[in-house]
Motif scaffolding. Sequence first.
Motif, PDB file in Angstrom:
ATOM      1  N   PRO A  49       0.799  -1.237   0.000  1.00 38.79           N
ATOM      2  CA  PRO A  49       0.000   0.000   0.000  1.00 38.79           C
ATOM      3  C   PRO A  49       0.826   1.280   0.000  1.00 38.79           C
ATOM      4  CG  PRO A  49      -1.008  -1.614   1.433  1.00 38.79           C
ATOM      5  CD  PRO A  49       0.302  -2.217   1.001  1.00 38.79           C
ATOM      6  N   ARG A  50       1.932   1.313   0.740  1.00 37.49           N
ATOM      7  CA  ARG A  50       2.733   2.530   0.837  1.00 37.49           C
ATOM      8  C   ARG A  50       3.262   2.995  -0.524  1.00 37.49           C
ATOM      9  NH1 ARG A  50       8.347   3.243   1.651  1.00 37.49           N
ATOM     10  NH2 ARG A  50       8.631   0.994   1.893  1.00 37.49           N
ATOM     11  N   LYS A  51       3.462   2.055  -1.427  1.00 37.54           N
ATOM     12  CA  LYS A  51       4.015   2.402  -2.737  1.00 37.54           C
ATOM     13  C   LYS A  51       2.969   2.994  -3.681  1.00 37.54           C
ATOM     14  CE  LYS A  51       8.171   0.944  -1.759  1.00 37.54           C
ATOM     15  NZ  LYS A  51       9.324   1.863  -1.670  1.00 37.54           N
ATOM     16  N   ASN A  52       1.682   2.855  -3.326  1.00 40.03           N
ATOM     17  CA  ASN A  52       0.619   3.597  -4.017  1.00 40.03           C
ATOM     18  C   ASN A  52       0.371   3.119  -5.444  1.00 40.03           C
ATOM     19  OD1 ASN A  52      -1.343   5.592  -3.629  1.00 40.03           O
ATOM     20  ND2 ASN A  52      -0.093   7.168  -4.603  1.00 40.03           N
ATOM     21  N   LEU A  53       0.655   1.856  -5.712  1.00 35.54           N
ATOM     22  CA  LEU A  53       0.437   1.331  -7.053  1.00 35.54           C
ATOM     23  C   LEU A  53      -1.039   1.378  -7.437  1.00 35.54           C
ATOM     24  CD1 LEU A  53       1.508  -0.011  -9.611  1.00 35.54           C
ATOM     25  CD2 LEU A  53       1.352  -2.226  -8.427  1.00 35.54           C
ATOM     26  N   ALA A  54      -1.923   1.194  -6.472  1.00 34.49           N
ATOM     27  CA  ALA A  54      -3.356   1.196  -6.775  1.00 34.49           C
ATOM     28  C   ALA A  54      -3.789   2.512  -7.412  1.00 34.49           C
ATOM     29  CB  ALA A  54      -4.161   0.926  -5.506  1.00 34.49           C
ATOM     30  N   ARG A  55      -3.345   3.642  -6.862  1.00 37.86           N
ATOM     31  CA  ARG A  55      -3.736   4.938  -7.438  1.00 37.86           C
ATOM     32  C   ARG A  55      -3.071   5.149  -8.791  1.00 37.86           C
ATOM     33  NH1 ARG A  55      -3.487   6.236  -1.949  1.00 37.86           N
ATOM     34  NH2 ARG A  55      -5.475   6.994  -1.074  1.00 37.86           N
ATOM     35  N   LEU A  56      -1.853   4.669  -8.951  1.00 32.60           N
ATOM     36  CA  LEU A  56      -1.217   4.765 -10.259  1.00 32.60           C
ATOM     37  C   LEU A  56      -2.029   4.006 -11.308  1.00 32.60           C
ATOM     38  CD1 LEU A  56       1.051   5.333 -12.268  1.00 32.60           C
ATOM     39  CD2 LEU A  56       2.310   3.396 -11.294  1.00 32.60           C
ATOM     40  N   LEU A  57      -2.485   2.822 -10.962  1.00 30.51           N
ATOM     41  CA  LEU A  57      -3.279   2.038 -11.903  1.00 30.51           C
ATOM     42  C   LEU A  57      -4.628   2.694 -12.177  1.00 30.51           C
ATOM     43  CD1 LEU A  57      -2.512  -1.621 -10.752  1.00 30.51           C
ATOM     44  CD2 LEU A  57      -1.467  -0.307 -12.603  1.00 30.51           C
ATOM     45  N   ARG A  58      -5.224   3.291 -11.150  1.00 32.01           N
ATOM     46  CA  ARG A  58      -6.485   3.997 -11.379  1.00 32.01           C
ATOM     47  C   ARG A  58      -6.277   5.205 -12.290  1.00 32.01           C
ATOM     48  NH1 ARG A  58      -7.791   2.355  -5.991  1.00 32.01           N
ATOM     49  NH2 ARG A  58      -7.158   4.319  -5.030  1.00 32.01           N
ATOM     50  N   ALA A  59      -5.120   5.860 -12.148  1.00 32.09           N
ATOM     51  CA  ALA A  59      -4.809   6.986 -13.022  1.00 32.09           C
ATOM     52  C   ALA A  59      -4.670   6.516 -14.470  1.00 32.09           C
ATOM     53  CB  ALA A  59      -3.517   7.671 -12.558  1.00 32.09           C
ATOM     54  N   MET A  60      -4.018   5.376 -14.663  1.00 28.61           N
ATOM     55  CA  MET A  60      -3.890   4.845 -16.013  1.00 28.61           C
ATOM     56  C   MET A  60      -5.256   4.422 -16.566  1.00 28.61           C
ATOM     57  SD  MET A  60      -0.824   5.132 -17.090  1.00 28.61           S
ATOM     58  CE  MET A  60      -0.961   4.065 -18.538  1.00 28.61           C
ATOM     59  N   GLN A  61      -6.071   3.863 -15.704  1.00 25.96           N
ATOM     60  CA  GLN A  61      -7.430   3.487 -16.094  1.00 25.96           C
ATOM     61  C   GLN A  61      -8.205   4.728 -16.534  1.00 25.96           C
ATOM     62  OE1 GLN A  61      -9.827   1.830 -12.829  1.00 25.96           O
ATOM     63  NE2 GLN A  61     -10.284   0.079 -14.137  1.00 25.96           N
ATOM     64  N   GLN A  62      -8.027   5.815 -15.809  1.00 25.95           N
ATOM     65  CA  GLN A  62      -8.712   7.069 -16.127  1.00 25.95           C
ATOM     66  C   GLN A  62      -8.244   7.621 -17.475  1.00 25.95           C
ATOM     67  OE1 GLN A  62      -9.156   9.950 -12.859  1.00 25.95           O
ATOM     68  NE2 GLN A  62      -8.302  11.503 -14.202  1.00 25.95           N
ATOM     69  N   GLU A 102       1.460   0.279 -21.996  1.00 27.97           N
ATOM     70  CA  GLU A 102       1.546  -0.786 -20.997  1.00 27.97           C
ATOM     71  C   GLU A 102       2.011  -0.223 -19.664  1.00 27.97           C
ATOM     72  OE1 GLU A 102       2.547  -5.065 -21.990  1.00 27.97           O
ATOM     73  OE2 GLU A 102       3.923  -3.979 -23.304  1.00 27.97           O
ATOM     74  N   VAL A 103       1.562  -0.851 -18.587  1.00 33.22           N
ATOM     75  CA  VAL A 103       2.099  -0.597 -17.258  1.00 33.22           C
ATOM     76  C   VAL A 103       2.988  -1.785 -16.921  1.00 33.22           C
ATOM     77  CG1 VAL A 103       1.613  -0.231 -14.823  1.00 33.22           C
ATOM     78  CG2 VAL A 103       0.056   0.692 -16.548  1.00 33.22           C
ATOM     79  N   VAL A 104       4.256  -1.505 -16.664  1.00 26.08           N
ATOM     80  CA  VAL A 104       5.233  -2.548 -16.360  1.00 26.08           C
ATOM     81  C   VAL A 104       5.657  -2.392 -14.902  1.00 26.08           C
ATOM     82  CG1 VAL A 104       7.513  -3.486 -16.914  1.00 26.08           C
ATOM     83  CG2 VAL A 104       6.025  -2.614 -18.743  1.00 26.08           C
ATOM     84  N   VAL A 105       5.537  -3.482 -14.144  1.00 26.89           N
ATOM     85  CA  VAL A 105       5.874  -3.467 -12.724  1.00 26.89           C
ATOM     86  C   VAL A 105       7.068  -4.396 -12.491  1.00 26.89           C
ATOM     87  CG1 VAL A 105       5.087  -4.041 -10.391  1.00 26.89           C
ATOM     88  CG2 VAL A 105       3.527  -2.921 -12.000  1.00 26.89           C
ATOM     89  N   VAL A 106       8.112  -3.835 -11.911  1.00 22.84           N
ATOM     90  CA  VAL A 106       9.315  -4.592 -11.578  1.00 22.84           C
ATOM     91  C   VAL A 106       9.471  -4.613 -10.070  1.00 22.84           C
ATOM     92  CG1 VAL A 106      11.842  -4.576 -11.671  1.00 22.84           C
ATOM     93  CG2 VAL A 106      10.513  -4.111 -13.742  1.00 22.84           C
ATOM     94  N   ILE A 152      -2.155  12.561 -10.710  1.00 22.47           N
ATOM     95  CA  ILE A 152      -1.257  11.540 -11.253  1.00 22.47           C
ATOM     96  C   ILE A 152      -1.564  11.318 -12.725  1.00 22.47           C
ATOM     97  CG2 ILE A 152      -0.517   9.124 -11.096  1.00 22.47           C
ATOM     98  CD1 ILE A 152      -1.302   9.230  -8.107  1.00 22.47           C
ATOM     99  N   ALA A 153      -2.851  11.185 -13.060  1.00 22.53           N
ATOM    100  CA  ALA A 153      -3.251  10.981 -14.446  1.00 22.53           C
ATOM    101  C   ALA A 153      -2.836  12.161 -15.320  1.00 22.53           C
ATOM    102  CB  ALA A 153      -4.760  10.770 -14.531  1.00 22.53           C
ATOM    103  N   GLY A 154      -2.996  13.359 -14.801  1.00 23.41           N
ATOM    104  CA  GLY A 154      -2.627  14.542 -15.571  1.00 23.41           C
ATOM    105  C   GLY A 154      -1.146  14.586 -15.897  1.00 23.41           C
ATOM    106  N   ALA A 155      -0.311  14.274 -14.898  1.00 25.55           N
ATOM    107  CA  ALA A 155       1.135  14.281 -15.124  1.00 25.55           C
ATOM    108  C   ALA A 155       1.548  13.191 -16.102  1.00 25.55           C
ATOM    109  CB  ALA A 155       1.865  14.109 -13.793  1.00 25.55           C
TER     110      ALA A 155
END
Length: 237
Positions: A79-92, A99-103, A188-191
């Motif tokens: 949760p601290r890394k905030n991937l969920a909001r990043l993915l929601r931003a990409m969804q938006q 592609e979203v690539v996670v390492v 996040i989505a805007g940036a």
Amino acid sequence: GVAVFTRFLRLVREEAAMVVCPSEATRRDCEAAGIEARRLRVTPWAVDARAVRDGAASAVRERYGLRGPFVLFTGTVEPRKNLARLLRAMQQLGRVEVEVVVVGPDGWQADLPDVPVRRLGFVSQADRDALYAAATVVAYPSLREGFGLPVLEAMVQGAAVVTSATTSTAEVAGDAALLVDPLDVDAIAGALGRLLDDADLRGQLGVAARAQAATFTWERTAAATVAAYEAALGGHG
């Protein structure tokens, strides 16, 4: 883990002559936790990585089958890394061609949105650095960091970075990245959208990123650490 760190913090608060912090954000956290300012010193870290050789970015794209633009996230999925909001931003954004690539390790987080993600897991340092160089955008909107090594690692490779304005990553990035409120999916989505649409801006940030990363050296870290020891041994803060 919480019990161990709670005890460790108590011991530090009661016994440490000096506490060396990797960022101003961490220094403020330590002061808020009850450690006096006179016992705190900031010694920013550095990284050993150097810019990857010519051809490394295209080679790593080929190796992992990355044909088009991609947004890269590195770190443990928690949760601290905030991937969920990043993915929601990409969804938006709705950029199905990106592609979203996670390492990084799987970690733990149960509330990730249903967005297609390429999970590469652990990769070698050489591949990680080449992925930073190959990425269209590197996104690291972490909620809290002690320093933020992934941001510095990405900047060494001249990556266009989106990261948090509210934690130590802002100190690392300076003016060489787009800084966002990590709690604001729209921001996040805007940036991300700005960078995905603007190759010139990505290039400008890449040049600035390399210059900013060059200011973080182990020599500077060592000098600041020696100064902290001298202050502790001299009995003055």
